[in-house]
Design a protein around this motif. Sequence first.
Motif, short mmCIF file in Angstrom:
data_model
loop_
_atom_site.label_atom_id
_atom_site.label_comp_id
_atom_site.label_asym_id
_atom_site.label_seq_id
_atom_site.Cartn_x
_atom_site.Cartn_y
_atom_site.Cartn_z
N PRO A 107 35.48 25.99 39.20
CA PRO A 107 35.87 27.35 39.60
C PRO A 107 36.20 28.07 38.59
CG PRO A 107 36.72 25.83 41.26
CD PRO A 107 36.26 25.16 40.21
N VAL B 108 35.15 33.98 60.50
CA VAL B 108 34.70 34.37 59.19
C VAL B 108 33.35 34.86 59.08
CG1 VAL B 108 36.27 32.67 58.25
CG2 VAL B 108 33.88 32.01 58.91
N ARG C 150 34.19 23.45 54.54
CA ARG C 150 35.38 23.20 55.18
C ARG C 150 36.69 24.21 54.87
NH1 ARG C 150 34.44 17.23 54.33
NH2 ARG C 150 34.07 16.37 56.18
N GLY C 151 37.03 25.16 55.81
CA GLY C 151 38.15 25.87 55.52
C GLY C 151 37.64 27.14 54.82
N CYS C 152 36.68 27.82 55.10
CA CYS C 152 35.81 28.96 54.68
C CYS C 152 36.84 30.12 54.99
CB CYS C 152 34.38 29.14 55.33
SG CYS C 152 33.81 30.78 54.87
N ARG C 153 36.83 31.00 53.96
CA ARG C 153 37.64 32.50 54.23
C ARG C 153 36.48 33.57 54.03
NH1 ARG C 153 42.61 32.86 50.33
NH2 ARG C 153 42.97 34.59 52.14
N SER D 108 34.60 34.66 51.85
CA SER D 108 34.60 35.41 50.53
C SER D 108 32.97 36.00 50.38
CB SER D 108 34.91 34.75 49.41
OG SER D 108 34.29 33.49 49.05
N GLU E 5 30.71 34.47 48.72
CA GLU E 5 30.42 34.00 46.94
C GLU E 5 29.67 32.89 46.97
OE1 GLU E 5 34.22 34.21 45.14
OE2 GLU E 5 34.75 36.21 45.29
N ARG F 151 34.86 29.54 45.21
CA ARG F 151 36.33 29.50 44.67
C ARG F 151 37.07 28.82 45.66
NH1 ARG F 151 38.82 34.92 42.94
NH2 ARG F 151 36.98 35.88 44.33
N SER F 152 36.88 29.01 47.08
CA SER F 152 37.88 28.35 47.91
C SER F 152 37.80 27.03 47.83
CB SER F 152 37.65 28.98 49.27
OG SER F 152 37.72 30.50 49.24
N ARG F 153 36.95 26.26 47.23
CA ARG F 153 36.34 24.93 47.51
C ARG F 153 36.31 24.45 48.64
NH1 ARG F 153 34.08 23.17 43.03
NH2 ARG F 153 35.27 22.07 41.41
N ALA F 154 35.54 25.34 49.46
CA ALA F 154 35.38 25.16 50.76
C ALA F 154 34.07 24.53 51.15
CB ALA F 154 35.65 26.59 51.83
N ASP G 10 28.82 18.18 43.99
CA ASP G 10 29.51 17.81 42.92
C ASP G 10 31.20 17.30 43.40
OD1 ASP G 10 30.08 20.45 43.82
OD2 ASP G 10 30.67 20.99 41.78
N ILE G 11 31.39 18.06 44.59
CA ILE G 11 32.76 17.84 45.11
C ILE G 11 32.83 16.87 46.37
CG2 ILE G 11 33.85 19.96 44.19
CD1 ILE G 11 34.11 20.88 47.05
#
Lengths: 214, 514
Positions: free
Chosen positions: B62, B154, B181-184, B186, B188, B194-197, B202-203
């Motif tokens: 990020p 959201v 998982r856990g979207c805010r 954004s 983006e 950036r939230s890593r949601a 890669d993750i």
Amino acid sequence: MTGLFVAALIAWLFTRALLGYPKPTTHYRRLLRGEAAFVEAACGVMFPAGGAIPLAGTEVGAAPYLDRMMDASKPRIRALMHSLFFLVEHASLVFRGPGRGGRRRFTRLDPEQQLGVLRGWETSSFFARRLVFVSLRSLLAMAYLQHPSVLRELGIAPMAIDTSVCEADLWMPRVGADPSTIPWSVSDVNTPRDDVEPLNLDSPLHPDYAEDSS
Amino acid sequence: MTSNPVHQGIDLRVFARYRGDFTEEADVVVVGSGPGGAVVAHGLVEKGLRVVLVEEGPPIPPADFEFDGGMSMARTMREGGLRTTRGTVMPTMQAIALGGGSLVNSAICVRAPEFVLDRWSRDYELNKTTRTELDPHYDAVGAFLGISPTPEDVQGARNLLFRDGCDALGYSSEPIARNVRGCRGSGECFTGCRSRAKQSMDISYVHEALEAGACVLTSARVENVLASGHRVSGVEGHVVEPFTGRPRYRFRVNAKVVVLAAGCMATPVLLQKSGGLANRSGQVGENLRFHPGVAAMGTFPDRVDPQFGATQGYQSLEFIKRGFKLETLWAPPTIFAVRLPGSGMAFKERLGDLPYSAVWDAIGSCNRSVGRVRARFRGNDPKLSWKLHPEDVGLLMEALYRLAEIFFAAGAHTVLPGVSGLPEEMHTLEAADVLRTHEVPASSLVLGGNHAFCSTRMHGDPRRGVVDESGRCHDFENLYVADTGIFPECPSVNPMWTGMALAHRTAGCIADRI
């Protein structure tokens, strides 16, 4: 006699096309002096001062931005961008712009004439000309819309987000950096949960886009 | 190494760690870490095989995400995001980063409709590619990534207005399922979450593969597949500098099996540059298809604040059998600016309408519009030619009309369809009727080549396709393809989940055979 005429013609074209650009105040890695002048002029015409967004295209640093973008691009893309700027800057030497004195390069035309030239590209019946216009406008819009003031004015500046640290971040260094520079440890991991609050208009802006950043 | 003990066993090579030429040995080498390659690599390392995953791009955390659309594309997309097709000129993108396109897509996961898979099965002699056969693979991927419908909180006004418009017209619509998982909200997704949601590869899959013992080479460009007779023996290429692509060191990976998952536009180029491999059928690089996209912008009397909400949170499959899918959209404003008409103050005023506007798009299942992928004489970028069929122009115009219909039903006062030669603004549905009654050339549309397929298509008949149902090349015993190039036709919906399901199946087949 013919040789003299050809030499004079070349000298005239050289003067008209390549000389007389102002010395830039910034050092550019990729943009040529004439290209920087063209970008600033075209951005000023595309985004005049006033209206819904007060900031003018001449105030957003379009040339430095596009210089950075060119620097981040591969040579083939850079060549296309150089060609695009050259083409629009000099096409009015052949296909004259509107009004008196329209057969000058773009940066030497009056703002009204410059707008007329751009509209000519935009509304052309030839797809290739419209494509050139869309390409140029896209680059200028990128330059304009990256400015924090413009994004704040439009209400679409990025929000501050507490970036989560996931397990993968423990092995992911910054681009080009060594893994030894990774700042995170296991105790930093805070993978996002499903019960987090969505962003809204009251959420704070990212520090780079906050009011006092520009 | 880092001081973090979790990191000690991870075999991730990044540009800063390469010191010279090197050779690796593996059971399987996978080329490309996008959704196809990541799933295959994870599936095989879980079976205890020695897997080397090779990715040309770097890992991008990020801290290196760019908010600005232009700079983001210049860094994360091949050819700076400025790749276009020839013939019908259409921009199309391919990511270059660990995780491939999943890092910068909007995480849409849709299973291919049953009627599409039935057609694939029937017309391409693919008896095991029915929805029933693929559902267990979809399920496995879905469970791993936590694929679920976008929750209402959201969605944001931009997405919910689409739902309201569809409801008013009696059209079906639904929240889009995503690997998140856990979207805010954004918005983006296209510049990196950036939230890593977002559970980009890669993750998720790549991370798990690393934990399970895979070796991942990043900033490593594969330039040649090594082959002899009916077998391949590995790949070779160069370590390249991130972003500039300048070659630094040579590398080679010797492997019992090679899996190409470099993407629909890169895999055929790699085969062509490797001496025309796997092309006895003559189909490598042929049959290129896209889901060309068109978009319209609607302006509402009240603020929409379109930057809030899931990037693409709602869709309508009402017209899926007709040939197009409708969905909501948000992207960096620089991307939208391309679609707006005008110049000077008029253009600027339109930009000023953005807070009151929403952009919705349609993707067309344009199977009649075909092209090809060819290697360039120099470099590794593809040369793409593709032509939008006149009947598909009509299809996309109809899709634009439906978008206008939904906009007006949702309360928009103005719709900008972005079609050259037609009115720039439409204020009533009657005015928008011209979208379905007026014939325009393909060049009048502002297109986006959203998803690419079919350049190494799967076919039961070795004379008519490059790979079989397991993804194995007909011409080689141990060469596989695991990206959307193997789709025989457009899937009619966003392809990522189907590509991963097929890759999941391919991993199982390889593990059984090896």
